[in-house]
Design a protein around this motif. Structure first.
Motif, PDB file in Angstrom:
ATOM      1  N   GLY A 284     -20.832  65.271 -68.670  1.00 30.73           N
ATOM      2  CA  GLY A 284     -21.795  64.470 -68.955  1.00 30.73           C
ATOM      3  C   GLY A 284     -21.792  63.202 -68.061  1.00 30.73           C
ATOM      4  O   GLY A 284     -21.445  63.280 -66.852  1.00 30.73           O
ATOM      5  N   LEU A 285     -21.790  62.040 -68.768  1.00 30.98           N
ATOM      6  CA  LEU A 285     -21.620  60.744 -67.741  1.00 30.98           C
ATOM      7  C   LEU A 285     -20.157  60.672 -67.373  1.00 30.98           C
ATOM      8  O   LEU A 285     -19.220  60.778 -68.235  1.00 30.98           O
ATOM      9  N   LEU A 286     -20.158  60.478 -66.080  1.00 30.62           N
ATOM     10  CA  LEU A 286     -18.914  60.572 -65.533  1.00 30.62           C
ATOM     11  C   LEU A 286     -18.245  59.360 -65.555  1.00 30.62           C
ATOM     12  O   LEU A 286     -18.596  58.265 -64.966  1.00 30.62           O
ATOM     13  N   PRO A 287     -16.805  59.311 -66.121  1.00 27.93           N
ATOM     14  CA  PRO A 287     -16.088  58.188 -66.172  1.00 27.93           C
ATOM     15  C   PRO A 287     -15.295  57.713 -64.899  1.00 27.93           C
ATOM     16  O   PRO A 287     -15.372  58.665 -64.181  1.00 27.93           O
TER      17      PRO A 287
ATOM     18  N   SER B 164     -10.071  58.099 -66.943  1.00 27.58           N
ATOM     19  CA  SER B 164     -10.205  59.445 -67.558  1.00 27.58           C
ATOM     20  C   SER B 164      -8.527  59.611 -68.000  1.00 27.58           C
ATOM     21  O   SER B 164      -8.254  60.692 -68.726  1.00 27.58           O
TER      22      SER B 164
ATOM     23  N   ARG C 168     -14.205  66.907 -61.264  1.00 25.05           N
ATOM     24  CA  ARG C 168     -15.395  66.468 -60.917  1.00 25.05           C
ATOM     25  C   ARG C 168     -15.199  65.461 -59.907  1.00 25.05           C
ATOM     26  O   ARG C 168     -16.122  65.398 -58.812  1.00 25.05           O
TER      27      ARG C 168
ATOM     28  N   GLU D  52     -31.105  66.440 -72.727  1.00 28.16           N
ATOM     29  CA  GLU D  52     -31.236  65.666 -73.909  1.00 28.16           C
ATOM     30  C   GLU D  52     -32.308  66.216 -74.657  1.00 28.16           C
ATOM     31  O   GLU D  52     -32.600  66.405 -75.973  1.00 28.16           O
TER      32      GLU D  52
ATOM     33  N   ILE E 212     -25.707  66.898 -65.751  1.00 27.65           N
ATOM     34  CA  ILE E 212     -26.020  65.797 -66.816  1.00 27.65           C
ATOM     35  C   ILE E 212     -26.260  66.653 -68.032  1.00 27.65           C
ATOM     36  O   ILE E 212     -26.612  67.884 -68.151  1.00 27.65           O
ATOM     37  N   LYS E 213     -26.049  65.986 -69.271  1.00 24.50           N
ATOM     38  CA  LYS E 213     -26.576  66.698 -70.454  1.00 24.50           C
ATOM     39  C   LYS E 213     -28.178  66.519 -70.706  1.00 24.50           C
ATOM     40  O   LYS E 213     -28.793  65.558 -70.531  1.00 24.50           O
TER      41      LYS E 213
END
Length: 510
Positions: free
Chosen positions: A63-66, A71, A87, A132, A129-130
């Motif tokens: 999803g949104l990469l931290p 992490s 990732r 939606e 990406i997720k």
């Protein structure tokens, strides 16, 4: 072989167990570009297999990469920590491949390009990406921009690598997002130059965008790299959207000053490959006006685009014929684009509504310049002038003025006058053509003699003469059959003839 075996073992270990994840650095290290090309190629192929498999397994989806440091917190599970970490290694691989597109060895560049495009296809199929809602765009635009930036270096010619990339532009969605990426790249790179041309960069942009084949109908848009649900509802599936992006890309490219050689290349393809696919072709007027004002061959080539805008889009161009008249100088009979120029000039002077003084000025100027033109140009321009007389009978006064000037010293025509209406061409005569009737080349003299006779109503077809070259004219003369011309009353029998030869009769050995 030992190096490849080691890479294969490392790949198997990383894919086989997460406890061996750190060994991915053994695969990434050669991509730094310090190794031999063969070692880089082997590492790149191994990385392609590794991250290709991870993408297919969905093990890079977070999803949104931290940030990598964030992490490490306890809020993430071990599985999430692995995915986030891997990732980031995938991101390192992409950055290295983008840099390798500028490597000295072409095999490295090519493999880096193909690997990145493989990742583009896989990311589109297995999004990072997720989703939606159904129909969300899943095309990896950021990854494709890395590819486009690698194709457009500022310090070297990348035309060979760009030609390798052309096959991907056959995909309608890839073409759409490449055009958007090119537009963004031009804005970022050229704004820093303060209107100074960047020859390598701008040539690379032209090499990338000039072969783009735009669809003519929406029904032709059937080839997509991304198998997208509800694709019909997405913008890149619409022809109108493609035209908008295409138009913006070219306008962004052409608003910056180009190197002189690039102006010519753009103008040669503009009327066929660019204007027909723009939503508003009249927006190209500023570029064509600038190009037309440069002079020389560039001005000649700008005529094509101006002709389309004037005749197909009802655009007015002030003082057009005055500027066209100013292009008539001694070089027009020698330039590379002579055929194109006279083809367009013929179209511009085809209207029967043009005033006689204007056409007479063109006729007179062409005739004056013909005095120093080569034979191959004269064989084209003399029928050209004949056609102008057929279309505009009021100008025939130039042919039928017995009391007119006999040479340049008496001629009222003002060659240096830039305004055709002030050149006094209608008060002159075509003594230049009469001079050409004594030309050393018999074909030129014959073509010039036509103007002394009654002209037929049918126009001459000059299309086959526009491209006539000096070598073709020479070959034509060589292939002519020689005609025997008698030089004496009695035919010469030769010095060493037979019985009736003079020497044979008096100096026989018998």
């Amino acid at each position: 072989m030992a190096r490849e075996a080691a890479l294969a073992a490392c790949l198997e270990a990383v894919l086989g167990s997460r406890s061996s994840a750190n060994r991915v650095f053994e695969l990434l290290e050669p991509l730094a570009g310090q190794e031999e090309p063969e070692d880089i190629v082997s590492a790149a192929r191994t990385c392609s297999r590794l991250f290709g498999a991870l993408l297919e397994r969905r093990e890079l989806f977070v999803g949104l990469l931290p940030e990598q440091d964030a992490s490490l917190g306890e809020s993430y599970s071990a599985q999430d920590k692995y995915r986030i970490w891997m990732r980031h290694r995938y991101g390192d691989c992409v950055r290295c491949l983008g840099e390798l597109m500028g490597h000295d060895a072409f095999q490295v560049k090519e493999l880096a390009l193909c690997t990145l495009m493989k990742f583009v296809e896989l990311e589109a199929q297995y999004p990072l990406i997720k989703i939606e809602w159904k129909g969300t765009l899943t095309f990896p635009c950021d990854l494709l921009k890395v590819v486009v930036d690698g194709l457009l270096p500022t310090t070297e010619d990348a035309s060979l690598l760009i030609s390798r990339f052309q096959e991907y532009l056959e995909y309608d969605d890839v073409r759409y997002f490449v055009m958007k990426a090119v537009t963004a790249s031009i804005g970022q790179v050229m704004q820093k130059t303060k209107e100074r041309p960047l020859p390598f960069y701008q040539q690379n942009v032209f090499s990338l965008i000039s072969p783009i084949n735009m669809p003519n109908k929406e029904s032709e848009m059937v080839r997509f790299m991304v198998k997208q649900d509800n694709r019909e509802e997405l913008k890149f599936s619409k022809l109108q959207a493609h035209k908008q992006v295409f138009e913006k890309m070219w306008l962004t490219f052409l608003k910056h000053k180009l190197p002189p050689g690039l102006y010519k290349k753009v103008l040669v393809i503009l009327h066929d490959s660019v204007l027909p696919y723009m939503n508003e072709p009249t927006l190209m007027m500023d570029f064509l006006t600038v190009a037309y004002g440069i002079g020389g061959a560039i001005s000649l080539l700008a005529l094509n685009g101006l002709f389309i805008l004037m005749h197909q889009h009802n655009l007015e161009y002030p003082d057009f014929y005055k500027k066209l008249y100013s292009l008539l100088d001694p070089s027009i009979y020698h330039v590379k684009y002579r055929a194109r120029f006279f083809h367009l000039t013929d179209l511009f002077l085809s209207s029967s509504h043009l005033p006689a003084y204007l056409v007479a000025a063109f006729i007179k100027r062409l005739a004056r310049l013909a005095l120093t033109a080569p034979p191959e140009a004269l064989l084209m321009i003399l029928p050209f002038i004949c056609n102008l007389f057929r279309r505009h009978p009021a100008c025939r006064v130039l042919l039928h003025r017995p009391a007119g000037p006999a040479d340049m010293s008496e001629d009222p025509y003002v060659m240096e006058e830039e305004e055709p209406s002030e050149s006094r061409a209608l008060q002159s005569s075509l003594w230049e053509v009469q001079s050409l009737q004594n030309h050393y080349h018999p074909d030129v003299a014959k073509a010039a003699a036509v103007l002394s006779q009654t002209l037929s109503e049918m126009e001459d077809d000059i299309s086959g003469l526009l491209e006539l070259s000096a070598s073709e004219l020479f070959d034509r003369e060589v292939k002519k059959k020689a005609v025997d011309v008698p030089l004496e009353f009695e035919q010469v029998r030769g010095l060493f003839g037979k019985k009736n030869d003079i020497f044979a009769e008096h100096f026989s050995l018998d």
